[in-house]
Design an enzyme around this catalytic site. Sequence first.
Site, PDB file in Angstrom:
ATOM      1  N   HIS A  17      24.860  48.902  37.731  1.00  0.00           N
ATOM      2  CA  HIS A  17      25.052  47.463  37.945  1.00  0.00           C
ATOM      3  C   HIS A  17      23.798  46.691  37.544  1.00  0.00           C
ATOM      4  O   HIS A  17      23.888  45.635  36.907  1.00  0.00           O
ATOM      5  CB  HIS A  17      25.330  47.178  39.425  1.00  0.00           C
ATOM      6  CG  HIS A  17      26.599  47.748  39.962  1.00  0.00           C
ATOM      7  ND1 HIS A  17      26.648  48.577  41.052  1.00  0.00           N
ATOM      8  CD2 HIS A  17      27.884  47.611  39.553  1.00  0.00           C
ATOM      9  CE1 HIS A  17      27.894  48.918  41.307  1.00  0.00           C
ATOM     10  NE2 HIS A  17      28.673  48.355  40.402  1.00  0.00           N
ATOM     11  N   LYS A  41      39.330  47.654  49.432  1.00  0.00           N
ATOM     12  CA  LYS A  41      38.574  48.866  49.101  1.00  0.00           C
ATOM     13  C   LYS A  41      37.921  49.491  50.333  1.00  0.00           C
ATOM     14  O   LYS A  41      37.272  50.526  50.213  1.00  0.00           O
ATOM     15  CB  LYS A  41      37.492  48.547  48.051  1.00  0.00           C
ATOM     16  CG  LYS A  41      38.061  48.243  46.667  1.00  0.00           C
ATOM     17  CD  LYS A  41      36.973  48.162  45.610  1.00  0.00           C
ATOM     18  CE  LYS A  41      36.871  49.449  44.817  1.00  0.00           C
ATOM     19  NZ  LYS A  41      35.960  49.318  43.652  1.00  0.00           N
ATOM     20  N   ARG A  90      31.986  50.703  30.983  1.00  0.00           N
ATOM     21  CA  ARG A  90      31.328  52.012  30.953  1.00  0.00           C
ATOM     22  C   ARG A  90      31.998  52.964  29.977  1.00  0.00           C
ATOM     23  O   ARG A  90      31.373  53.668  29.241  1.00  0.00           O
ATOM     24  CB  ARG A  90      31.320  52.641  32.346  1.00  0.00           C
ATOM     25  CG  ARG A  90      30.363  51.962  33.292  1.00  0.00           C
ATOM     26  CD  ARG A  90      30.651  52.357  34.702  1.00  0.00           C
ATOM     27  NE  ARG A  90      32.032  52.058  35.026  1.00  0.00           N
ATOM     28  CZ  ARG A  90      32.660  52.483  36.086  1.00  0.00           C
ATOM     29  NH1 ARG A  90      32.047  53.253  36.939  1.00  0.00           N
ATOM     30  NH2 ARG A  90      33.918  52.132  36.298  1.00  0.00           N
TER      31      ARG A  90
END
Length: 158
Positions: A17, A41, A90
């Site tokens: 990050h 989450k 990514r």
Amino acid sequence: MKRAVTPGTFDPITYGHLDVITRAAQLMDEVIVGVAASPGKAPIFSLEERAELARASTAHLANVRVEPFEGLLVDFARAVDAQVLVKGLRAITDFEYEFQMAALNYELERAIETVFIMSPPQYMYLSSSIVRELARLGSPVDQFVPAPVAEALARKFA
Ligand code: COA
């Protein structure tokens, strides 16, 4: 003034990050790290803890600030007067989800542009859940997260 939001759950923030945030800060006048509540989450760190860890990890970046938010990302971006959302990509597996999110956010707010920054190879495999799992199993995480995060994880799983 170009102001961007780098959004995420940051449970917890990692060097992956931080790479995206640092590079966004070089491109933009101001970057706001938007720490999403993400109740779905079930994060292990509270929203305030996640924001505090993000603050401690970005304190050296002069044009970066951290703000927690609840609700829609585009509403948050509007509220802080940001014109750009910056997300990290990514691997190819991120693409479909990010494509969907970027399209949805564009539909919700045409004035806000999504920009992607490619993660370098050393962070391609990194995720917050991998870091949480390593810490839970007692493995050192210092090469994946800033020191305040490693300490918070050690306390959490002590
Ligand atoms: N380096 C390291 N890890 C990264 C990374 C990077 N560059 N980019 C992403 N990751 C990790 C994250 O840590 C996360 O890990 P985890 O799932 O193991 O915890 C995972 O990859 C997924 O990242 P991301 O897709 O960015 O999810 P997120 O939960 O961090 O953030 C929000 C998602 C907050 C941006 C998104 O849910 C959101 O916009 N929420 C607000 C509500 C909203 O507007 N929803 C859309 C309309 S319904």
